[in-house]
Design a protein around this motif. Structure first.
Motif: not given
Ligand SMILES: NC(=O)c1ccc[n+]([C@@H]2O[C@H](COP(=O)([O-])OP(=O)(O)OC[C@H]3O[C@@H](n4cnc5c(N)ncnc54)[C@H](O)[C@@H]3O)[C@@H](O)[C@H]2O)c1
Length: 269
Positions: A104-119
């Motif tokens: 789960d921590a990996d998912w959060d880390f991967q989604l963070g900059p790549n998707l939430r960062g763009v949003i």
């Protein structure tokens, strides 16, 4: 946006790799650049390179996963330069693991900059870009992994498919506001992507496979080449920016499989 001279670009992840390559290409075209990166010392080095090209640079240490920090980035960019003409949401990391090995921590880390960062970049800058006269342009960094999902890069590809989707919808939505949108889909580029990921991933990288980003390996291009392509795409208003013409076949294979499934649906009645 035909004339970039004396305009202003904000680039996230500009302290290294593709962000730095784009910062240099846009400065070379006459733009001032806001260098936003979680790594302040690298950002400062890139700022010196921009200034050596005779343009202004502003370093704003920013974690793009932090909405308040991205709002501050927008505040500082507008108070320093009065306008922003190009926003490049580029910061990202890449976990190279099979999906079943992702915590789960990996998912959060991967989604963070790549998707939430763009949003976060869009939420913070869009109201101001819409209120600003003249031509504006948004570039979002996806990847060839936004067109096709290879084994081991499923989670990374999930973020990059999402960035392609956001960019396609945004382009239609923003046309009326004089804001162009491009999505950057590079193949393999010689950057610090793997090292950056290992440095920031909470559990390090002992279990991770590594992409070969060596500039001497076949098919690996330099970030400066990517920056040049971004500049051309912004000037022309292109939606898709590809860097590796040889990858056309991979995209064709995926689209052909999709089209064949439609034919199958028709045949099945
Ligand atoms: N290198 C490639 O082969 C390749 C291919 C396709 C797409 N991309 C994409 O290009 C983008 C840039 O990566 P790169 O290859 O230049 O890697 P890089 O590591 O050289 O540069 C990425 C920069 O982003 C910064 N960063 C990471 N997390 C951040 C955060 N939370 N907030 C702010 N800054 C942060 C890093 O400090 C670094 O300076 C990424 O979105 C990546 O997914 C890279």
């Amino acid at each position: 946006m035909k004339d970039l001279r004396d305009k202003v670009a904000v680039i996230t992840g500009a302290g290294s790799g593709i962000g730095r390559g784009t910062a240099l290409a846009l400065a070379d075209a006459g733009m001032d650049v806001v260098i936003a990166d979680i790594d302040e010392s690298n950002a400062t080095l890139v700022a010196a390179e921009i200034e050596a090209l005779g343009r202004r640079a502003l370093v704003v240490p920013t974690d793009v996963t932090d909405r308040a920090a991205v709002e501050t980035l927008a505040d500082k960019s507008y108070s320093e330069f009065g306008a922003v003409h190009v926003l490049h949401n580029n910061a990202g990391v890449a976990i190279f693991l099979p999906l079943e090995a992702m915590s789960d921590a990996d998912w959060d880390f991967q989604l963070g900059p790549n998707l939430r960062g763009v949003i976060n970049g869009l939420q913070a800058f869009l109201p101001r870009l819409k209120a600003q006269d003249g031509e504006k342009h948004i570039v979002n960094t996806a990847s060839m992994a936004g067109m096709w999902a290879p084994a081991g890069l499923g989670a990374y590809a999930a973020t990059k498919f999402a960035v392609v989707a956001i960019s396609e919808a945004l382009r239609t939505e923003l046309a009326v506001h004089n804001i162009g949108v491009s999505v950057l889909c590079p193949g393999i580029v010689a950057t610090n992507l793997m090292m950056t990921t290992l440095e920031h991933r909470p559990s390090g990288g002992a279990d991770m496979q590594m992409l070969d980003l060596d500039p001497n390996s076949a098919g690996v291009i330099l970030p400066e080449d990517v920056g040049r392509r971004v500049r051309l795409a912004v000037e022309r208003g292109d939606l898709y920016i590809f860097t590796h013409p040889d990858y056309k076949g991979i995209t064709e294979m995926r689209f052909n499989a999709i089209l064949a499934a439609f034919d199958q649906a028709k045949a099945d009645g």
